[in-house]
Write a protein that holds these residues in place. Structure first.
Motif, mmCIF file in Angstrom:
data_model
loop_
_atom_site.group_PDB
_atom_site.id
_atom_site.type_symbol
_atom_site.label_atom_id
_atom_site.label_comp_id
_atom_site.label_asym_id
_atom_site.label_seq_id
_atom_site.Cartn_x
_atom_site.Cartn_y
_atom_site.Cartn_z
ATOM 1 N N GLY A 302 37.903 59.594 85.037
ATOM 2 C CA GLY A 302 39.324 59.540 84.703
ATOM 3 C C GLY A 302 39.646 59.219 83.260
ATOM 4 N N ALA A 303 38.630 59.122 82.389
ATOM 5 C CA ALA A 303 38.920 58.904 80.971
ATOM 6 C C ALA A 303 39.753 60.074 80.436
ATOM 7 N N GLN A 304 40.740 59.759 79.613
ATOM 8 C CA GLN A 304 41.634 60.807 79.130
ATOM 9 C C GLN A 304 41.015 61.620 78.001
ATOM 10 N N ASN A 305 40.391 60.938 77.053
ATOM 11 C CA ASN A 305 39.811 61.615 75.894
ATOM 12 C C ASN A 305 38.357 61.180 75.752
ATOM 13 N N VAL A 306 37.459 62.132 75.816
ATOM 14 C CA VAL A 306 36.032 61.850 75.694
ATOM 15 C C VAL A 306 35.449 62.739 74.604
ATOM 16 N N THR A 307 34.726 62.119 73.686
ATOM 17 C CA THR A 307 34.142 62.844 72.560
ATOM 18 C C THR A 307 32.658 62.530 72.454
ATOM 19 N N ILE A 308 31.847 63.561 72.267
ATOM 20 C CA ILE A 308 30.449 63.398 71.894
ATOM 21 C C ILE A 308 30.357 63.625 70.390
ATOM 22 N N ALA A 309 29.825 62.655 69.668
ATOM 23 C CA ALA A 309 29.626 62.780 68.222
ATOM 24 C C ALA A 309 28.126 62.801 67.943
ATOM 25 N N TYR A 310 27.676 63.882 67.319
ATOM 26 C CA TYR A 310 26.247 64.050 67.062
ATOM 27 C C TYR A 310 26.025 64.254 65.560
ATOM 28 N N ARG A 311 24.981 63.642 65.041
ATOM 29 C CA ARG A 311 24.794 63.596 63.593
ATOM 30 C C ARG A 311 24.311 64.908 62.987
ATOM 31 N N ARG A 312 23.788 65.799 63.795
ATOM 32 C CA ARG A 312 23.331 67.102 63.292
ATOM 33 C C ARG A 312 24.184 68.224 63.875
ATOM 34 N N GLY A 313 23.768 69.468 63.648
ATOM 35 C CA GLY A 313 24.520 70.613 64.144
ATOM 36 C C GLY A 313 24.242 70.896 65.607
ATOM 37 N N ARG A 314 25.029 71.788 66.183
ATOM 38 C CA ARG A 314 24.913 72.106 67.603
ATOM 39 C C ARG A 314 23.503 72.570 67.969
ATOM 40 N N ASP A 315 22.891 73.398 67.139
ATOM 41 C CA ASP A 315 21.578 73.950 67.462
ATOM 42 C C ASP A 315 20.495 72.885 67.531
ATOM 43 N N ALA A 316 20.729 71.751 66.887
ATOM 44 C CA ALA A 316 19.724 70.682 66.882
ATOM 45 C C ALA A 316 19.847 69.765 68.088
ATOM 46 N N MET A 317 20.904 69.899 68.891
ATOM 47 C CA MET A 317 21.065 69.039 70.063
ATOM 48 C C MET A 317 19.914 69.256 71.038
ATOM 49 N N SER A 318 19.370 68.163 71.558
ATOM 50 C CA SER A 318 18.315 68.301 72.557
ATOM 51 C C SER A 318 18.882 68.634 73.930
ATOM 52 N N ALA A 319 20.152 68.355 74.144
ATOM 53 C CA ALA A 319 20.808 68.793 75.382
ATOM 54 C C ALA A 319 20.873 70.315 75.376
ATOM 55 N N SER A 320 20.586 70.921 76.500
ATOM 56 C CA SER A 320 20.545 72.377 76.575
ATOM 57 C C SER A 320 21.926 72.983 76.367
ATOM 58 N N ALA A 321 21.950 74.278 76.075
ATOM 59 C CA ALA A 321 23.222 74.991 75.918
ATOM 60 C C ALA A 321 24.044 74.900 77.200
ATOM 61 N N PHE A 322 23.361 74.944 78.352
ATOM 62 C CA PHE A 322 24.080 74.810 79.624
ATOM 63 C C PHE A 322 24.774 73.461 79.709
ATOM 64 N N GLU A 323 24.059 72.397 79.332
ATOM 65 C CA GLU A 323 24.643 71.058 79.388
ATOM 66 C C GLU A 323 25.812 70.938 78.411
ATOM 67 N N GLN A 324 25.682 71.509 77.240
ATOM 68 C CA GLN A 324 26.776 71.482 76.273
ATOM 69 C C GLN A 324 28.006 72.208 76.826
ATOM 70 N N ASP A 325 27.765 73.369 77.423
ATOM 71 C CA ASP A 325 28.875 74.136 78.001
ATOM 72 C C ASP A 325 29.500 73.386 79.175
ATOM 73 N N LEU A 326 28.660 72.705 79.964
ATOM 74 C CA LEU A 326 29.179 71.915 81.081
ATOM 75 C C LEU A 326 30.122 70.836 80.562
ATOM 76 N N ALA A 327 29.693 70.150 79.516
ATOM 77 C CA ALA A 327 30.539 69.102 78.943
ATOM 78 C C ALA A 327 31.869 69.667 78.475
ATOM 79 N N ALA A 328 31.814 70.779 77.771
ATOM 80 C CA ALA A 328 33.050 71.397 77.269
ATOM 81 C C ALA A 328 33.948 71.822 78.420
ATOM 82 N N SER A 329 33.342 72.336 79.500
ATOM 83 C CA SER A 329 34.147 72.803 80.636
ATOM 84 C C SER A 329 34.848 71.657 81.351
ATOM 85 N N LYS A 330 34.321 70.444 81.218
ATOM 86 C CA LYS A 330 34.940 69.273 81.838
ATOM 87 C C LYS A 330 35.944 68.595 80.918
ATOM 88 N N GLY A 331 36.145 69.158 79.733
ATOM 89 C CA GLY A 331 37.143 68.606 78.823
ATOM 90 C C GLY A 331 36.593 67.658 77.787
#
Length: 451
Positions: A302-331
């Motif tokens: 129920g958090a209203q605003n949730v942000t992931i802040a990562y120090r490098r670019g998207r391609d360097a994230m160890s979370a998979s593209a699917f996980e990144q898309d899942l996060a975005a799809s949940k707001g």
């Protein structure tokens, strides 16, 4: 468990943000299990490649074409046995493996059509079918009279223990937590492992016999490696990574700042999700699976605003593209090239200051440009550290191993997240525990020697 989550100094962190029915829907199974007819249709898409690239991409070397063919011929129990022969935790791995980066990415149909065979869901269909029978598919070999201590009841330790027990050895597993399972029990997002599956899988695995689990025993505090070496014929360490890296930012000690792994564990053990406090404005620092799991579950609570802040670019994230898309799809908002510099607030978090970063090839550097985000809760998901090396030789910040998990000490093997090498995945931990068990067995039975 931290008291920061419901401290009176953090008024923005409250429970009961959503009604129970909404929470039940939010935390339902991420991927619904396949019905038998759906599994048959999905299995028919497999080309049953002779030299299957999906097998090469699987860290546990499951014979994927064989188990899918067995599903297609209406024998899911046989398919499950094929899976368990290589990966005794195949049920959990079917739920949590980044198949989109492993077997399914290597699938021939992914290359040809952009739509791979649903290997993960087919694996779950097979393993769930067999496990529902309540009978264990393996028998123990005659007793060898040898005993092994396994420290850590996570994926590596459980896989090691099962394989050793199957070969007739007696195994005692020690774990610091109140429940066995390790990250499968405490560190996986609740929507990936529903209906208490992690605990049920442990109970099923113990059906092999010959394994005793003692909880509340931590290496270094309650257990001495020297004492274990004297008491047992061999020791396997699968202790994971218990410590959490610091942000090294001003204000990190304010109320409302906590470890993401602690938050996920609290959520996984909560009997009533309505009672679990979460902030209104949540910021998660990190770029791995833990960061995504913490961020998504904050949003689902129920958090209203949730942000992931990562120090490098998207391609360097160890979370998979699917996980990144899942996060975005949940707001969840994903922000890149940002590192924390300070946390502001009167005793409790009110804002977080982040500095933009750049990398010109000589290393990551701050640019001096900053941004502030409102935050009443900040989760640290920037990696974990080894809690104890037990006096063993290290490779960097992990226990140094060679071959199938051999450490610098005779009679001691290690695997999973605590050991050098690997990629910190459940499936990799299973492979390392299994392979160490086979090396321990060969050593104890005189086929080879350690040290």
């Amino acid at each position: 468990m931290s008291s920061q989550s419901n401290s009176p100094m953090t008024p923005g962190i409250t429970a009961n943000r959503l009604p129970g029915d909404a929470l039940a829907e939010n935390f339902g199974d991420l991927h619904a299990p396949l019905a038998p007819h759906e599994a048959a249709v999905a299995a028919d898409r497999c080309y049953f490649c002779h030299d299957a690239p999906c097998v090469t991409a699987c860290p546990t070397d499951i014979d994927i074409p064989l188990f899918i063919r067995q599903i297609s011929t209406g024998t899911p129990e046989a398919a499950a046995k094929t899976i368990f022969d290589s990966n005794i935790l195949g049920g959990m791995c079917a739920r949590v493996c980044p198949t989109e980066d492993l077997c399914e990415q290597a699938c021939v149909r992914e290359a040809a059509e952009g739509k791979p065979v649903e290997i993960g869901r087919l694996q779950r269909h097979a393993t769930d079918t067999l496990m529902a029978r309540q009978s264990h598919p393996y028998d123990r070999a005659p007793a060898t009279g040898k005993s092994i201590a396994v420290v850590g009841a996570g994926p590596a330790g459980l896989a090691c223990a099962h394989r050793l027990a199957m070969h007739g050895h007696d195994v005692t597993i020690y774990d610091a937590n109140a429940k066995a399972g390790g990250l499968n029990e405490y560190g996986i997002a609740a929507y990936k492992s529903t209906d208490n599956f992690a605990a049920r899988e442990v109970d099923w695995l113990l059906g092999i016999g010959g394994i005793t689990i003692e909880t509340g025993k931590r290496l270094g505090d309650d257990l001495s490696l020297d004492a274990l070496k004297n008491q047992f014929d061999a020791v396997f360490l699968g202790v994971g990574l218990g410590g959490v890296n610091a942000l090294r930012s001003e204000g990190e000690d304010k109320s409302g700042v906590r470890d993401a792994v602690e938050f996920i564990a609290e959520l996984r053990q909560a009997s009533d999700l309505k009672s679990l406090p979460v902030g209104r404005d949540v910021v998660v620092i990190g770029g791995g699976m833990t960061a995504v799991d913490a961020a998504v579950q904050s949003k689902l609570l129920g958090a209203q605003n949730v942000t992931i802040a990562y120090r490098r670019g998207r391609d360097a994230m160890s979370a998979s593209a699917f996980e990144q898309d899942l996060a975005a799809s949940k707001g969840v908002r994903l922000m890149f090239n940002l590192q924390p510099t300070a946390i502001y607030g009167d005793g409790a978090v009110g804002e977080i200051e982040l500095e933009y970063t750049s990398d010109d090839g000589s290393g990551l550097k701050g640019t001096g440009e900053t941004i502030r985000l409102p935050a009443d809760q900040v989760f640290k998901a920037i990696g974990q550290t080894l809690e104890t090396d037990a006096g063993l030789e290290l490779d960097g910040r992990k226990i140094a191993v060679t071959g199938a998990g051999r450490t610098s000490s005779a009679k001691v093997w290690a695997g999973g997240d605590c050991a050098s090498g690997g990629d910190d995945l459940t499936v990799t931990a299973v492979a390392e525990g299994r392979d160490a068990a086979m090396d321990i067995h060969a050593t104890l039975m005189g086929s080879t020697s350690n040290g």
